[in-house]
Design an enzyme around this catalytic site. Structure first.
Site, PDB file in Angstrom:
ATOM      1  CG  ASP A  60      -0.534  -0.004   2.345  1.00  0.00           C
ATOM      2  OD1 ASP A  60       0.910  -0.605   3.001  1.00  0.00           O
ATOM      3  OD2 ASP A  60      -0.525   0.360   3.476  1.00  0.00           O
ATOM      4  CG  ASP A 133       2.495   2.577   7.334  1.00  0.00           C
ATOM      5  OD1 ASP A 133       2.089   3.189   6.749  1.00  0.00           O
ATOM      6  OD2 ASP A 133       1.880   1.412   7.079  1.00  0.00           O
ATOM      7  CG  HIS A 171      -2.649   4.334   6.551  1.00  0.00           C
ATOM      8  ND1 HIS A 171      -3.043   3.402   5.413  1.00  0.00           N
ATOM      9  CD2 HIS A 171      -0.627   3.395   6.835  1.00  0.00           C
ATOM     10  CE1 HIS A 171      -2.380   1.725   5.342  1.00  0.00           C
ATOM     11  NE2 HIS A 171      -1.074   2.197   5.779  1.00  0.00           N
TER      12      HIS A 171
HETATM   13 FE    FE Z   1       0.219   1.300   5.261  1.00  0.00          FE
HETATM   14 ZN    ZN Z   2       3.443  -0.449   6.455  1.00  0.00          ZN
END
Ligand code: FE
Ligand code: ZN
Length: 255
Positions: A60, A133, A171
């Protein structure tokens, strides 16, 4: 330095970014988990993507990188430790390296924990941190490939950056992170204030990212594992910060 930063929402809840340095007309894309929207956002502004900065190997974050490279000739910049699992890497980086973008540059930090090779990019002159992340607003990434000790160390490094640093994470998880944070720390006034702001932003369908590092330092429980009051509340008074961090992460995983 007027670095223009454009947030590009992709996939379900990921953010890719375009960074444009106007002096030398250079553009970088950060974590393009899909190519189409990122290429379109650049094209709309008349920008050509020169480089793609990747924080870690998860699909992602990287799935659009090779298509952008094929389309624009952009150089893919990725963690050295992920060379075996990211394709078409042109420049491998690790902690302490710098990455130029025209007249400005980012410093690379190794931030293992979510993945073993995760890096973050800090644009020093612009007070902008691309944390992937590792650090989210009011949260942090899950420990897929690293230990709590490693992640706590990574987060501590990011926490040491200046208060005015804006955190551009990978995110839009902030609303659910806020619910969890409030369950641990319901009387923290900085957290309560940030949670209210988040509710208003989401209500207005606005992003909660970037956030200000000063706010994260005060309100994000994952950056406060060495706060004695929070440790005591978790029944871990006098435990090492990494153990308190591990407990907070465990609770979040089953929240
Ligand atoms: Fe991610
Ligand atoms: Zn990740």
């Amino acid at each position: 330095m007027a670095l223009e930063i454009v947030q590009v929402p992709i996939l379900g809840d990921n953010y890719a970014y375009l960074l444009h340095e106007p002096e030398e007309n250079r553009t970088a894309a950060v974590d393009p988990g899909e190519a189409g929207p990122v290429l379109a956002a650049a094209e709309r502004r008349g920008w050509t993507i020169d480089s793609v900065l990747l924080t870690h190997h998860h699909a992602d974050h990287i799935a659009g990188a090779s298509a952008i490279r094929a389309e624009t000739g952009a150089a893919i910049v990725a963690p050295l430790a992920d060379l075996g699992r990211i394709e078409n890497v042109d420049v491998a980086v690790s902690g302490g390296d710098t990455v130029a973008l025209g007249a400005t540059h980012a410093v690379v930090f190794d931030t293992p924990g979510h993945t073993s090779g995760h890096v973050a990019y800090w644009f020093v002159a612009e007070d902008a941190l691309f944390s992937g992340d590792t650090l989210f607003s009011l949260g942090c990434g899950r420990l897929f490939e690293g230990t709590a000790e490693q992640m706590w160390e990574s987060l501590s490094r990011l926490r040491s950056l200046p208060d005015e640093t804006r955190v551009y994470c990978g995110h839009e998880y902030t609303a659910s992170n806020a619910r969890f944070a409030l369950s641990l720390d319901p009387e923290n006034p900085d957290l309560v204030a940030r949670a209210e702001e988040i509710a208003q932003l989401r209500e207005a369908k606005q992003p909660t990212v970037p956030s200000l590092l000063s706010v994260e330092k005060a309100a994000n429980p994952f950056l406060r594992a060495d706060d004695p009051a929070l440790a005591a509340r978790l029944g871990l008074a006098d435990s090492p910060a990494a153990a308190v961090f591990a407990e907070i992460r465990r609770r979040k995983d089953s929240f």
